[in-house]
Each structure stands twice: as C-alpha cells, then as structure tokens.
Design an enzyme around this catalytic site. Sequence first.
Site, PDB file in Angstrom:
ATOM      1  N   GLU A 128       7.744  -4.418   6.091  1.00 46.57           N
ATOM      2  CA  GLU A 128       7.882  -5.502   5.111  1.00 46.57           C
ATOM      3  C   GLU A 128       8.961  -5.190   4.085  1.00 46.57           C
ATOM      4  OE1 GLU A 128       6.595  -7.779   6.647  1.00 46.57           O
ATOM      5  OE2 GLU A 128       4.915  -8.517   5.463  1.00 46.57           O
ATOM      6  N   THR A 181      13.043 -15.102   2.347  1.00 46.02           N
ATOM      7  CA  THR A 181      12.017 -14.529   1.473  1.00 46.02           C
ATOM      8  C   THR A 181      12.646 -14.026   0.169  1.00 46.02           C
ATOM      9  OG1 THR A 181      10.760 -13.882   3.408  1.00 46.02           O
ATOM     10  CG2 THR A 181      10.182 -12.818   1.348  1.00 46.02           C
TER      11      THR A 181
END
Lengths: 306, 306
Positions: A128, A181
């Site tokens: 991530e 993101t």
Amino acid sequence: MEDIKIFAPATVANLSCGFDVLGCCLDNVGDEMLLRKNDLNELRITRISGQDLPMETHKNVAGVAVQALLKQLDFTQGFDIEIDKHIKAGSGIGSSAASSAGAVYGINKLLGEPFTVKELIPFAMEGERLASGNAHADNVAPALMGGFSLVRSYDPLEVLALPSPPKLRVVILHPLIEVKTKDSRAIIKQNVNLQDAITQWGNLGALVSALYVEDYELFGRSLHDKIIEPVRSILIPYFDELKQIAMESGALGFGISGSGPSVFAMCKGDEVAVSVREAMQLFYQEKGIDFDLHHSEINTQGIKII
Amino acid sequence: MEDIKIFAPATVANLSCGFDVLGCCLDNVGDEMLLRKNDLNELRITRISGQDLPMETHKNVAGVAVQALLKQLDFTQGFDIEIDKHIKAGSGIGSSAASSAGAVYGINKLLGEPFTVKELIPFAMEGERLASGNAHADNVAPALMGGFSLVRSYDPLEVLALPSPPKLRVVILHPLIEVKTKDSRAIIKQNVNLQDAITQWGNLGALVSALYVEDYELFGRSLHDKIIEPVRSILIPYFDELKQIAMESGALGFGISGSGPSVFAMCKGDEVAVSVREAMQLFYQEKGIDFDLHHSEINTQGIKII
C-alpha cells in the site's frame, strides 16, 4: 506445498465515518493469484493479466509486500507470482491491497505459515505504501481477515475483527474515470472542525455497535461522513444524485469506496441490493458514463485457496 | 402515587476518545431527591441541602428540566422537589445532570409514565443547557439509562445503550478546586488535526467493540484522547503524575471526568481499584491538595427508586 492458487478479494475501505480505520471484504470481486516456489533464490512476478502493471518486483505491490515478509524471515527461497487481475487499478476497491495481501498470504502458506494471518498485515501494508505513498491498513486487513476490520491504532498497529451482519449486501458502482489515490488524498483538509469530528466519532461508535447487535437500520444511519465525503465527492460524477437514487431505492447507506471513484451502497438482503443496483445502472446509462457494477455479500473469510 | 424518593447517580461523561458522546453511570455516588405532588398548580424547589444552589425554579436545573417536560404535556399539576445534594457542583461527575435527570424521572413516575426513560433525555438536557450553556446528553443519558450511553447524533437526538463489562470499576478523584464548565469548554480548540481525529475515532470504535466482547485490556488501550485531554489536563493539578501513578497501579485507563477537575481511573475488579485509589490518595495527600475519592461499580440501572 510447492504452489498455491488463491482468490484475493476486493475490499471497501474508508467506510464513511470510519475514514482510514474501517474496511470490509467483498466476496465475488477479486483477483486470482498463483504462487509457486522456484529454485532461483529469486522473487519474480512472472505473469500479470488483466491490467498493465509493473513486472519488476520492487515496483510491484505484491513484490514489495513479499520482499518485506522474506526480509523479516531472512529467507532465501525464491518464488514466482502470477496475477490475474480482475480488480481494476485505481478503482477504489482495494486493487493494490488484493495483490499485496494475496501475495503475502500465499507465500506464508508455502513457507508453512511462520506468521498468523494478522501478522501478515504489516507486510501487505508495504504494498500500500508503494501504491499510494501511505501504508494504510483498512484494505489489506479486511482482505486478509475477512469481514469488517477496524484499525484502532497504527503505532503500534492494532487491528480488530468486527462481526458482519449476515444479510448485509454491498453494491459497488465503479465509474470508469481515473482518480489517483494520491490526488484524492491531496484534496483532503488537514484540519477539521471539532464539532464535525465529534459527529464522526459518534457515528463510528454507533456503527460498531450496530455490527454487534445486527441493527441494519442503525448501521445505515451511522454510515455518515461529514468530513471526507463532502470534499471527495466532487471528484465523482453525479455523486449526490447517485446517493439519492440509492437511498430512495432502499439502501441503508451510501458512500465513497476507498479514495474513489467507486461508490458503495450498503443494503439489507439481495432484493433491495438488486433494486439499488438497477436504479444506479439506469441512471448512469442515461448519463452516458461507462461503469462497472458489483453486487456482493460480505466475505467473512478473506483470501481463499482455490 | 403522591410522592417518590429516588437516588440520582453521578456520571462520567467525555470518556476520553468519546468526548461529547460517551458517558457511564456510577453506582454509589449520587443525590437523593424527594418529589411530591402539591395542590398549588406550581412547580417549587422546596429544599436543597448539601450545596448552595438556586431555589428559583427557572434558575435551578431540576426546575428547568421539569418545566420542559410539563410544557410538552401541557400539564398544570404542581410539584414540590427536595434535593439532598451529595454530588458537588462543578466536580465534573454530573452534578447538574443528576438533578435534571432525577427530577424528570421522578415527575414522569408521578404522572404515570407518559414518557419512556429514553424520551426523558431531551428534557433533562434543558437542565444541562442552563448549567453549562450546552445541552449535552452524555451525562443525563447514562444517569437515566444506566451503564454506558453513546450519543450517535444530536440532530436528531439518538442515544444508544452499550453493554457494561461486569468487572469494571471506576475510581474518581475530585481535586477540590474550581474549574467552571464554561471555562473548561472555552480552552478547547475548535479545529483539530485530521490525523488526531482519525486516531480518536479509531479508539472510540475499538472501545465500543471492547464493551461488547468484554475485553478489559482493549477497553483500556482505547481510553486514549489525543484532542481534549492534552489541553484540559493543564487545569488539573499534577494530572500527568496522577495518570502515571494510576496506570502503574494497574488501572486500565485514566482520563478527565466530564470537564474536570475530577479524574477517573477505570479498573478491572475491586482489588486493582483499591490499589489505584490508595496510590492516588497518598500522592495527593503528599502534595497537600484537598480531594474527594469515590470507588464505584458501573450502575447498569441508572436512577433508582428508594
């Protein structure tokens, strides 16, 4: 065991009032991964289908996550990883998390499970970090553990498994537009009004209670986000209209999945979920925007061996 | 029924990460109130012992709360209220809430219970509005309902009853200094850092989970307040030292009760609670600061008829 094939599920993180701390696991949306020992003392991504993603180990989220795991073990066994991506990158339903979590889950199995599933979370978080610049846990934790996961603390990391009311269904609409993101994080204000924060934590407390007592309506009322949704929703075409349509079709609650652009509608039972799905579908078709739709139970198991 | 005598309990609001939304009810600390019908069509506070508080109905929190209730019913029955205050005003353990909640609870009983206990909360909140300028619910709700109360929403008002792990004990130390609720509110910053807010709601979600699964250690770890405690604790003499002493003596968690100056230590079982109580007592005696000490179970019933 020389090889293992797994289903690595999609997940919904940033669940409304649970921004950055609450996510849940989906059941019939996910990638397939084949992980195999090799004799090369080398970790390789040997095949990726479905998405155009880096094959270099240190640039691939699955590669980075597994490297973190192997480093901890000081282990030299080599592995080949094949990934059939069914979750689109940048969709907001945990594409990078599925690859990261799936990879460490599979490798851990091949190594005879030196780690518990919960202990795999920090390794998957390294994927991530590579994907978004932020090692958040609210996708990888539910991908690994199934159900609803609550991140109580990042330092030290503490993740709780919460119960999943059995009739809960999730409808996901993914508008086929790109929202990165990093960009989606950048527009969030770093200071929030105290009263809004109080409303947020009151709702999150109530949402957790609703999961324990299986109060679907309370769960829906608690799915309320005063802080992030008003800012991020402007990046999603017709967000307010979609929300209204979903709620009028019987959804318990509606919000942004992850950092978007996917949106989720939580529903009680399949009948309502079908109504909500069809209403959203019709609306987006009329607007001429391409989209994917998913309709899922809560996956209480997480990653599955197939 | 012509008269009723009740025990109106003290409460701990602003429970760490649950600022403004979470409170709990104490068992052996509280006021006694006698409520009696009169033939004067008039609401009167006829006696107050223990504290120097206004006798005029419209200036007394119990009077104001009952007036709100009677106004809703459009009722002309008169009542006399006698209050034996055992909770000190300004102590931070819900002195005004006990009077407000106790009064509406008793009057509701004398009127044949036109309202459920939960429906009494908004009336009791009017007493809080008079006392502090803010109609908060996290003292009056647990006083009325017992146990732990979570305020999910103020508009519309929605309060949840949460379970109480049976071995939980609360030690309260009340430094005999004056901190006005209004002043204590004034020093709070109206904007908070998003990361701190995320930490806060992660902890509140975990705390609610801990109450359901009776995980005392998780409850303790979740009793963490990054936002209010660092600011308000400066008003409480030796707060940091007290916290350290309580934690070293085995407390699960420690924080400010209400808007202070009382502090609470949550403990598992009476043995630990006694150790914590004695350690805090010794420390404050050495420092030469006057104080009151209470040691209580969680009162799961709320107001009691005596």
